[in-house]
Design a protein around this motif. Structure first.
Motif, PDB file in Angstrom:
ATOM      1  N   PRO A  24       0.804  -1.234   0.000  1.00 31.38           N
ATOM      2  CA  PRO A  24       0.000   0.000   0.000  1.00 31.38           C
ATOM      3  C   PRO A  24       0.830   1.274   0.000  1.00 31.38           C
ATOM      4  N   GLU A  25       1.984   1.238   0.646  1.00 28.19           N
ATOM      5  CA  GLU A  25       2.788   2.462   0.737  1.00 28.19           C
ATOM      6  C   GLU A  25       3.342   2.874  -0.626  1.00 28.19           C
ATOM      7  N   THR A  26       3.724   1.903  -1.443  1.00 30.80           N
ATOM      8  CA  THR A  26       4.173   2.248  -2.793  1.00 30.80           C
ATOM      9  C   THR A  26       2.988   2.671  -3.660  1.00 30.80           C
ATOM     10  N   ALA A  27       1.846   2.019  -3.483  1.00 25.01           N
ATOM     11  CA  ALA A  27       0.673   2.364  -4.298  1.00 25.01           C
ATOM     12  C   ALA A  27       0.262   3.815  -4.102  1.00 25.01           C
ATOM     13  N   LEU A  28       0.412   4.327  -2.893  1.00 28.12           N
ATOM     14  CA  LEU A  28       0.047   5.718  -2.620  1.00 28.12           C
ATOM     15  C   LEU A  28       0.912   6.708  -3.381  1.00 28.12           C
ATOM     16  N   VAL A  29       2.112   6.290  -3.748  1.00 31.25           N
ATOM     17  CA  VAL A  29       3.040   7.176  -4.453  1.00 31.25           C
ATOM     18  C   VAL A  29       3.026   6.922  -5.965  1.00 31.25           C
ATOM     19  N   HIS A  30       2.616   5.724  -6.379  1.00 39.82           N
ATOM     20  CA  HIS A  30       2.535   5.404  -7.805  1.00 39.82           C
ATOM     21  C   HIS A  30       1.578   6.353  -8.525  1.00 39.82           C
ATOM     22  N   ASP A  31       1.783   6.503  -9.810  1.00 37.08           N
ATOM     23  CA  ASP A  31       0.868   7.252 -10.664  1.00 37.08           C
ATOM     24  C   ASP A  31      -0.294   6.331 -11.031  1.00 37.08           C
ATOM     25  N   GLN A  32      -1.405   6.456 -10.315  1.00 37.81           N
ATOM     26  CA  GLN A  32      -2.531   5.543 -10.529  1.00 37.81           C
ATOM     27  C   GLN A  32      -3.385   5.941 -11.726  1.00 37.81           C
ATOM     28  N   THR A  33      -2.976   6.980 -12.451  1.00 34.84           N
ATOM     29  CA  THR A  33      -3.595   7.220 -13.752  1.00 34.84           C
ATOM     30  C   THR A  33      -2.972   6.318 -14.814  1.00 34.84           C
ATOM     31  N   ARG A  34      -1.814   5.743 -14.486  1.00 34.44           N
ATOM     32  CA  ARG A  34      -1.121   4.850 -15.422  1.00 34.44           C
ATOM     33  C   ARG A  34      -1.159   3.398 -14.977  1.00 34.44           C
ATOM     34  N   PHE A  35      -1.356   3.160 -13.670  1.00 35.80           N
ATOM     35  CA  PHE A  35      -1.308   1.799 -13.144  1.00 35.80           C
ATOM     36  C   PHE A  35      -2.575   1.507 -12.321  1.00 35.80           C
ATOM     37  N   GLU A  36      -3.101   0.310 -12.491  1.00 32.31           N
ATOM     38  CA  GLU A  36      -4.231  -0.173 -11.686  1.00 32.31           C
ATOM     39  C   GLU A  36      -3.730  -1.350 -10.849  1.00 32.31           C
ATOM     40  N   PHE A  37      -3.966  -1.287  -9.534  1.00 25.88           N
ATOM     41  CA  PHE A  37      -3.370  -2.280  -8.649  1.00 25.88           C
ATOM     42  C   PHE A  37      -4.409  -3.217  -8.047  1.00 25.88           C
ATOM     43  N   HIS A  38      -4.066  -4.495  -8.063  1.00 22.29           N
ATOM     44  CA  HIS A  38      -4.833  -5.539  -7.384  1.00 22.29           C
ATOM     45  C   HIS A  38      -3.879  -6.287  -6.458  1.00 22.29           C
ATOM     46  N   CYS A  39      -4.433  -6.904  -5.433  1.00 23.25           N
ATOM     47  CA  CYS A  39      -3.626  -7.742  -4.542  1.00 23.25           C
ATOM     48  C   CYS A  39      -4.397  -9.018  -4.246  1.00 23.25           C
ATOM     49  N   LEU A  40      -3.755 -10.149  -4.479  1.00 22.49           N
ATOM     50  CA  LEU A  40      -4.351 -11.456  -4.202  1.00 22.49           C
ATOM     51  C   LEU A  40      -3.535 -12.139  -3.111  1.00 22.49           C
ATOM     52  N   TYR A  41      -4.239 -12.582  -2.048  1.00 27.53           N
ATOM     53  CA  TYR A  41      -3.555 -13.283  -0.965  1.00 27.53           C
ATOM     54  C   TYR A  41      -4.335 -14.537  -0.594  1.00 27.53           C
ATOM     55  N   PHE A  42      -3.726 -15.397   0.253  1.00 31.26           N
ATOM     56  CA  PHE A  42      -4.255 -16.735   0.453  1.00 31.26           C
ATOM     57  C   PHE A  42      -4.528 -17.085   1.917  1.00 31.26           C
ATOM     58  N   ILE A  49      -3.656  -6.050   6.958  1.00 33.26           N
ATOM     59  CA  ILE A  49      -3.647  -4.673   6.469  1.00 33.26           C
ATOM     60  C   ILE A  49      -4.557  -4.495   5.258  1.00 33.26           C
ATOM     61  N   VAL A  50      -5.612  -5.306   5.167  1.00 29.43           N
ATOM     62  CA  VAL A  50      -6.536  -5.211   4.033  1.00 29.43           C
ATOM     63  C   VAL A  50      -7.097  -3.798   3.905  1.00 29.43           C
ATOM     64  N   ASP A  51      -7.513  -3.206   5.038  1.00 26.74           N
ATOM     65  CA  ASP A  51      -8.099  -1.866   4.980  1.00 26.74           C
ATOM     66  C   ASP A  51      -7.098  -0.835   4.470  1.00 26.74           C
ATOM     67  N   GLU A  52      -5.820  -1.026   4.780  1.00 29.96           N
ATOM     68  CA  GLU A  52      -4.805  -0.086   4.320  1.00 29.96           C
ATOM     69  C   GLU A  52      -4.576  -0.208   2.813  1.00 29.96           C
ATOM     70  N   LEU A  53      -4.656  -1.426   2.298  1.00 38.60           N
ATOM     71  CA  LEU A  53      -4.525  -1.616   0.855  1.00 38.60           C
ATOM     72  C   LEU A  53      -5.700  -0.967   0.130  1.00 38.60           C
ATOM     73  N   GLU A  54      -6.886  -1.191   0.638  1.00 35.25           N
ATOM     74  CA  GLU A  54      -8.070  -0.613  -0.005  1.00 35.25           C
ATOM     75  C   GLU A  54      -8.038   0.911   0.044  1.00 35.25           C
ATOM     76  N   ALA A  55      -7.573   1.454   1.169  1.00 36.53           N
ATOM     77  CA  ALA A  55      -7.465   2.915   1.286  1.00 36.53           C
ATOM     78  C   ALA A  55      -6.442   3.480   0.304  1.00 36.53           C
ATOM     79  N   ALA A  56      -5.487   2.648  -0.094  1.00 42.03           N
ATOM     80  CA  ALA A  56      -4.465   3.077  -1.045  1.00 42.03           C
ATOM     81  C   ALA A  56      -4.902   2.883  -2.496  1.00 42.03           C
ATOM     82  N   GLY A  57      -6.154   2.483  -2.701  1.00 40.15           N
ATOM     83  CA  GLY A  57      -6.671   2.318  -4.053  1.00 40.15           C
ATOM     84  C   GLY A  57      -6.426   0.961  -4.666  1.00 40.15           C
ATOM     85  N   ILE A  58      -6.065  -0.024  -3.843  1.00 39.02           N
ATOM     86  CA  ILE A  58      -5.789  -1.381  -4.324  1.00 39.02           C
ATOM     87  C   ILE A  58      -7.034  -2.249  -4.146  1.00 39.02           C
ATOM     88  N   GLN A  59      -7.384  -3.001  -5.166  1.00 38.43           N
ATOM     89  CA  GLN A  59      -8.500  -3.951  -5.069  1.00 38.43           C
ATOM     90  C   GLN A  59      -7.954  -5.260  -4.501  1.00 38.43           C
TER      91      GLN A  59
END
Length: 440
Positions: A24-42, A49-59
């Motif tokens: 999530p910390e890198t996603a907050l700094v990435h240019d999200q007009t150029r990149f779309e982020f997803h995260c898959l975990y098991f 930190i699911v809520d932190e990923l979602e707050a950072a714009g990660i699905q």
């Protein structure tokens, strides 16, 4: 946002380790007009930190599985990636790396893998699974030069694989220095029953709060939350902006009951073997013999917690130790630390240490992993060899007793992170990697 590059972060679990927090910390700094982020975990765990990923714009997506069950999830992950139209899979740590290489090989999706530790530290199954599949990826990112060397040494004698496409690139971890800043810290003694000393302490706090550039409502909220038995950290969190763009100030009470003039030594860590926190406690007790007013703060949790609590209780010095558990917001705790102490046996490049340095906390640590690549001995802190950790006691005492030295190291710690280990630099290098594998 059309034509964004879709990145799938693949990781086994979303606990509060350094590898997980970087997503999530890198996603907050990435240019999200150029990149779309997803995260898959098991593997789903309570402190995640699911809520932190979602707050950072990660699905965020979950396919429930344990370690061995991951081998049976390859088809599910392959279908998932195909359905979403994933352009790049970015895997973290061995189990996810093995999975990603299996998925990407069939779908012809570029694979980026970040290695966060030296290979010698992995268990046998993780080590050999990682090694046997390692050359079936496009780029392996090492978080430190030592990690890169470990990868090179452990893969160099593997037989040549036709179609092998592996390259190694060092991208050292970074920290968002705009976010991680030392906050004004107001220390209140534990004064039972109030009285004149409590009144004087609260009056001093009121005076400091009045000087902060905040609204009347925020000032009123902060003052009303005071209690003479608490240590208050007035958190001017300039990283969180309101819609109007003004600083969003928060006030957080830390129930630590640390005397106002005490020196504080701390760490933020997952309580696992590599951190050697039983040694950390032992060193703390030795420091107390030489500097009896020192207090110690441990932020985090893990399998070693009960044993550490027992070790502290048996020492008879429980009043000097504060195990505060897992904290989503660590900046207030870093802001009350005078020294960041680390006794690790091995590391990649610890994020929490960089965050502490960004908050002007000098480091006293073993020269484990990438720590020696960050800390210049005698400049931002002090280092010992991994098996010479006893030296760290005198280094801590020296910093406690020499305020001029402490001040110079505090400023040097932040300067080092700002100039060499910023999140902006790290993200620029990551985006360069993504664009290079897509271009192929």
């Amino acid at each position: 946002m059309p034509n964004r590059i879709k990145i799938l972060h693949l990781i086994k679990s979303l606990g509060r380790g350094g590898a997980e927090k970087l997503i999530p910390e890198t996603a907050l700094v990435h240019d999200q007009t150029r990149f779309e982020f997803h995260c898959l975990y098991f593997y789903h765990q309570r402190n995640n930190i699911v809520d932190e990923l979602e707050a950072a714009g990660i699905q965020v997506h979950l396919i429930p599985s344990g370690n061995l069950g991951l081998f049976f999830q390859v088809n599910k992950v392959r279908s998932f990636a195909k359905q979403l139209g994933i352009d790049i899979i970015h895997a973290h740590l061995p189990w996810a790396g093995i999975m990603a290489r299996s998925v990407g090989n069939k779908l012809k999706i570029p694979i980026v893998y970040t290695e966060h530790n030296t290979w010698e530290r992995y268990n046998t199954i993780s080590y050999w699974g990682n090694r046997m599949t390692f050359k079936k990826q496009d780029i392996a990112i090492a978080v430190s030069n030592e990690v890169a060397l470990s990868m090179q040494l452990n893969s160099m004698i593997d037989p040549y694989q036709r179609g092998g496409r592996m390259k190694i690139k060092v991208i050292q971890n970074g920290v968002n220095t705009d976010v991680f800043r030392r906050l004004p810290s107001l220390r209140l003694s534990a004064v039972a029953g109030g009285g004149q000393k409590a009144d004087e302490a609260i009056s001093s706090v009121h005076s400091t709060i009045d000087k902060l550039n905040i609204t009347l409502d925020e000032r009123s909220e902060a003052i009303s939350s005071l209690d003479s038995s608490l240590r208050l950290s007035a958190t001017a969190d300039k990283c969180l902006k309101s819609d109007a763009g003004s600083p969003n100030f928060k006030f957080q009470i830390l129930n630590l009951q640390i005397p106002p003039n005490a020196h504080v030594i701390g760490i933020v860590a997952v309580f696992r073997d590599q951190k050697r926190l039983w040694i950390w406690i032992d060193l703390a007790l030795k420091i107390l013999q030489k500097s009896p007013e020192t207090h110690f703060v441990l932020v985090g949790d893990g399998e070693w917690r009960s044993r550490l609590e027992r070790q502290i209780e048996e020492s008879g010095k429980s009043a000097h130790f504060h195990l505060v558990g897992v904290q989503k917001q660590v900046i207030p705790y870093l802001s009350i630390m005078d020294i960041y102490l680390s006794t690790s046996e091995f590391e990649g490049l610890p994020i929490a240490m960089l965050e502490a340095m960004s908050c002007e906390v000098p480091v006293v640590a073993t020269r484990a992993g990438g720590i020696g690549e960050v800390i210049q001995h005698g400049v931002q802190g002090f280092l010992s060899e991994i098996d010479e950790y006893g030296e760290l006691v005198d280094y801590c005492v020296q910093l406690i007793n020499d305020q001029d030295l402490h001040q110079s190291m505090s400023l040097a710690a932040r300067e080092r992170v700002v100039s060499q280990f910023s999140m902006k630099r790290m993200v620029e290098e990551l985006e360069g990697v993504y664009e290079s594998v897509i271009a192929k």
